[in-house]
Scaffold this active site. Structure first.
Site, short mmCIF file in Angstrom:
data_model
loop_
_atom_site.label_atom_id
_atom_site.label_comp_id
_atom_site.label_asym_id
_atom_site.label_seq_id
_atom_site.Cartn_x
_atom_site.Cartn_y
_atom_site.Cartn_z
CG ASP A 1 -2.10 0.94 1.09
OD1 ASP A 1 -2.39 1.37 -0.04
OD2 ASP A 1 -2.72 1.25 2.11
CG HIS B 1 -0.23 1.98 -9.16
ND1 HIS B 1 -0.49 1.66 -7.85
CD2 HIS B 1 -1.27 2.76 -9.57
CE1 HIS B 1 -1.65 2.23 -7.49
NE2 HIS B 1 -2.14 2.89 -8.50
CG ASN C 1 -7.95 -1.99 -5.23
OD1 ASN C 1 -7.06 -2.82 -5.03
ND2 ASN C 1 -8.18 -1.01 -4.35
NE ARG D 1 -2.91 -1.43 4.53
CZ ARG D 1 -4.17 -1.48 4.12
NH1 ARG D 1 -4.98 -2.40 4.61
NH2 ARG D 1 -4.63 -0.64 3.22
NE ARG E 1 -8.00 0.91 5.31
CZ ARG E 1 -7.81 2.22 5.54
NH1 ARG E 1 -8.05 2.71 6.74
NH2 ARG E 1 -7.40 3.02 4.58
CB ILE E 2 -7.41 -7.07 7.39
CG1 ILE E 2 -6.58 -7.32 8.66
CG2 ILE E 2 -7.37 -8.30 6.51
CD1 ILE E 2 -7.04 -8.51 9.47
C1 IPE Z 1 -5.52 -2.82 -0.27
O1 IPE Z 1 -5.15 -1.50 -0.37
C2 IPE Z 1 -5.49 -3.48 -1.61
C3 IPE Z 1 -4.18 -3.63 -2.22
C4 IPE Z 1 -3.04 -3.31 -1.70
C5 IPE Z 1 -4.20 -4.20 -3.53
P1 IPE Z 1 -6.24 -0.34 -0.53
O2 IPE Z 1 -5.49 0.92 -0.67
O3 IPE Z 1 -7.19 -0.68 -1.62
O4 IPE Z 1 -7.01 -0.42 0.86
P2 IPE Z 1 -7.87 0.67 1.60
O5 IPE Z 1 -8.86 1.20 0.60
O6 IPE Z 1 -6.95 1.73 2.07
O7 IPE Z 1 -8.51 -0.06 2.73
C1 IPE Z 2 -1.60 0.20 -3.36
O1 IPE Z 2 -1.37 1.57 -3.39
C2 IPE Z 2 -1.86 -0.39 -4.72
C3 IPE Z 2 -3.25 -0.79 -4.94
C4 IPE Z 2 -4.22 -0.73 -4.07
C5 IPE Z 2 -3.57 -1.33 -6.25
P1 IPE Z 2 -2.55 2.61 -3.39
O2 IPE Z 2 -2.90 2.93 -4.80
O3 IPE Z 2 -3.69 2.13 -2.56
O4 IPE Z 2 -1.85 3.84 -2.70
P2 IPE Z 2 -2.51 4.88 -1.72
O5 IPE Z 2 -3.13 4.11 -0.60
O6 IPE Z 2 -3.53 5.63 -2.52
O7 IPE Z 2 -1.37 5.74 -1.27
MG MG Z 3 -4.14 2.35 -0.59
#
Ligand code: IPE
Ligand code: IPE
Ligand code: MG
Length: 262
Positions: free
Chosen positions: A40, A57, A88, A208, A214-215
């Site tokens: 994340d 990404h 997502n 994480r 969170r999970i």
């Molecule tokens: C969890 O991250 C999913 C992935 C890392 C692929 P998110 O960024 O989607 O999670 P939330 O929305 O902060 O809970």
């Molecule tokens: C994790 O990074 C990748 C995916 C969830 C696909 P994020 O895109 O969630 O990055 P933040 O949480 O917005 O910083």
């Molecule tokens: Mg995220």
């Protein structure tokens, strides 16, 4: 100018031993067998640099490469990473497309390298719902690396923990409806055998990045007794040192599984 070089040299010197020192501190007898990672913070990393989210990404796939390498070097048996959740899809379609494109690139660019390292590439989640070309690519990568035994890399794509449990429950319900099993026979093992991680030990450690506690619907069943580790470090700059820090933290934990411990 000279001072700059002297400083840079010092910085290099102090950084290099830190990694070696951490590596030397790892107890090879107490490695987590299975490590799960919620990658994340790609978006926040990019935003802080004035870059598009896509750039975050893209850098994130580099971090994944380092972590896979480090996990294998240590002797971790299973690494499961969360690449795209069932939630997502709520993101703007331009970001979803960019993520799918990166996945395509990752598989095309990494499968041979993983195979050479005897790593099995496995996908979990409802990845069969993805675009056909990508599905075929995934199937091929899984087929090519299926017999590899050094480490398994599970990539969770279009994955949701609740959805995975539901799929397993449906399989059980179908058997019950056909009279092949009775409800009383349904046990943990039966439910587990219908999960995407069937036959694999549960994660011992969940990492994480990016500070969230969170999970987010990841491996809900399997994480029952995992040790949780989080770091404020954003995923694109997560590296081998960060990975060792997580493993060392894990090795300090006393695991009791509801009992009184060793
Ligand atoms: C969890 O991250 C999913 C992935 C890392 C692929 P998110 O960024 O989607 O999670 P939330 O929305 O902060 O809970
Ligand atoms: C994790 O990074 C990748 C995916 C969830 C696909 P994020 O895109 O969630 O990055 P933040 O949480 O917005 O910083
Ligand atoms: Mg995220």
């Amino acid at each position: 100018m000279l001072r700059f070089f002297a400083k840079a040299r010092r910085a290099q010197k102090t950084e290099a031993p830190a990694y070696d020192e951490l590596l030397a501190r790892i107890d090879k007898e107490r490695l987590p067998r299975h490590i799960a990672v919620i990658m994340d913070g790609n978006g926040r990393w990019a935003k802080e640099r004035g870059l598009p989210r896509y750039a975050g990404h893209s850098h994130g796939t580099e971090a994944l490469r380092l972590v896979v390498e480090q996990a294998r070097e240590l002797g971790v048996r299973i690494l499961t990473v969360f690449a795209f959740s069932t939630e997502n899809w709520k993101r703007p379609s331009i970001e979803v497309s960019a993520l799918m494109e990166l996945l395509r690139k990752y598989i095309a660019g990494e499968t041979a390298r993983l195979h050479a390292q005897h790593i099995r590439l496995n996908f979990i989640g409802d990845w069969r719902e993805l675009e056909r070309g990508l599905c075929l690519q995934i199937e091929e990568a899984m087929k090519v690396t299926a017999a590899n035994r050094e480490m398994t890399l599970n990539i969770a794509v279009n994955y949701g923990g609740r959805q995975e449990i539901l799929r397993s429950v449906r399989k059980i319900a179908e058997k019950a409806a056909l009279g092949q099993i009775s409800p009383a026979e349904i046990d943990e093992q039966m439910l587990e055998s219908g999960l995407d991680t069937a036959g694999m030990p549960d994660p011992d450690l969940l990492i994480r990045s990016a500070g969230e506690l969170r999970i987010s619907n990841f491996l809900l069943w399997q994480l029952a007794y995992a040790e949780l580790y989080y770091t404020p470090v954003y995923w694109p700059v997560f590296d081998k040192t960060q990975f060792l820090l997580a493993v060392l933290d894990y090795q300090k934990r006393g695991r009791r599984f509801g009992g009184l411990g060793e």
